[in-house]
Design a protein around this motif. Sequence first.
Motif, PDB file in Angstrom:
ATOM      1  N   ARG A 299       0.844  -1.193   0.000  1.00 12.48           N
ATOM      2  CA  ARG A 299       0.000   0.000   0.000  1.00 12.48           C
ATOM      3  C   ARG A 299       0.880   1.243   0.000  1.00 12.48           C
ATOM      4  N   ILE A 300       0.685   2.052  -1.010  1.00 15.36           N
ATOM      5  CA  ILE A 300       1.416   3.312  -1.143  1.00 15.36           C
ATOM      6  C   ILE A 300       0.387   4.386  -1.433  1.00 15.36           C
TER       7      ILE A 300
ATOM      8  N   PRO B 173       9.265   2.232  -1.641  1.00 17.54           N
ATOM      9  CA  PRO B 173       8.781   3.575  -1.981  1.00 17.54           C
ATOM     10  C   PRO B 173       9.855   4.630  -1.723  1.00 17.54           C
ATOM     11  N   GLU B 174       9.873   5.633  -2.565  1.00 13.80           N
ATOM     12  CA  GLU B 174      10.805   6.754  -2.509  1.00 13.80           C
ATOM     13  C   GLU B 174      12.212   6.398  -3.012  1.00 13.80           C
TER      14      GLU B 174
ATOM     15  N   LYS C  44      10.923   7.175  -9.398  1.00 12.74           N
ATOM     16  CA  LYS C  44      10.605   6.711  -8.051  1.00 12.74           C
ATOM     17  C   LYS C  44       9.103   6.715  -7.868  1.00 12.74           C
ATOM     18  N   LEU C  45       8.638   5.859  -6.936  1.00 11.44           N
ATOM     19  CA  LEU C  45       7.216   5.772  -6.609  1.00 11.44           C
ATOM     20  C   LEU C  45       6.984   6.415  -5.254  1.00 11.44           C
ATOM     21  N   THR C  46       6.075   7.394  -5.196  1.00  8.14           N
ATOM     22  CA  THR C  46       5.767   8.074  -3.942  1.00  8.14           C
ATOM     23  C   THR C  46       4.329   7.786  -3.547  1.00  8.14           C
ATOM     24  N   ASP C  47       3.908   8.317  -2.391  1.00  8.86           N
ATOM     25  CA  ASP C  47       2.552   8.054  -1.904  1.00  8.86           C
ATOM     26  C   ASP C  47       1.504   8.967  -2.515  1.00  8.86           C
TER      27      ASP C  47
END
Length: 232
Positions: free
Chosen positions: A131-132, A168-169, A223-226
């Motif tokens: 979960r992000i 994440p990040e 990058k993948l962030t929330d």
Amino acid sequence: MSAYVLVAEDDVKQAEVIRRYLEREGHTALVVNDGRAAIDEVRRRQPDLLVLDVMLPLIDGLDVCRVLRRECDVLVLMLTARRTEADLLLGLDLGADDYMTKPYSPRELMARIRTLLRRTRATTPDDPVLRIGALTIDPVRRTVGLDGRPVVCTPGEFEILAAMATEPERVFTRRQLLTVTRGFDRYITERTVDVHILNLRKKIEAVPGRPAYLQTVFGVGYKLTDGSSRAH
């Protein structure tokens, strides 16, 4: 690991070679010789994998892929005599999971098929749901959700998103992300990752041109962030 593989190839000799190699490895194989028959067979009995020639009569392979991607997530391995990067990127943009140029070795084709099937099925019941922000990625069911609604991803898109969601990040280079996709053809470049990222942004970003989740780190990668940057 037995699978049902549909082969869409109008060259009768090539189709027979592929069928024999598949059956030798324990798979069930069916051959069709035009694009319309390929679409009909996928709709009738969804295969585990579609080996799809681009140059098919009635409906070409690109249009077959375009139609099927609106309906299902069957694995697609595309075969073509076209060797330009533009042709490769078009095939991936339409949702193909791998891409082989002719002429090719039947043994290499079987290796690609094994890789596709293995990576799709290589999940365990203990894998957690990631979960992000409002995104959920389920490695077991291989599903993606956003704000409670399903997001349909190709296997290649899913592999990239799931890999980034585990950290994440973290900034991933294109080369690092390329290793989790299915392409090993000598004509595949790091731009393959750009195509997958572009398609993912269309599916999960409120404004794809101003991404909140899948962000570009210029000169490095992604990058993948929330998604909290949407507030700004």
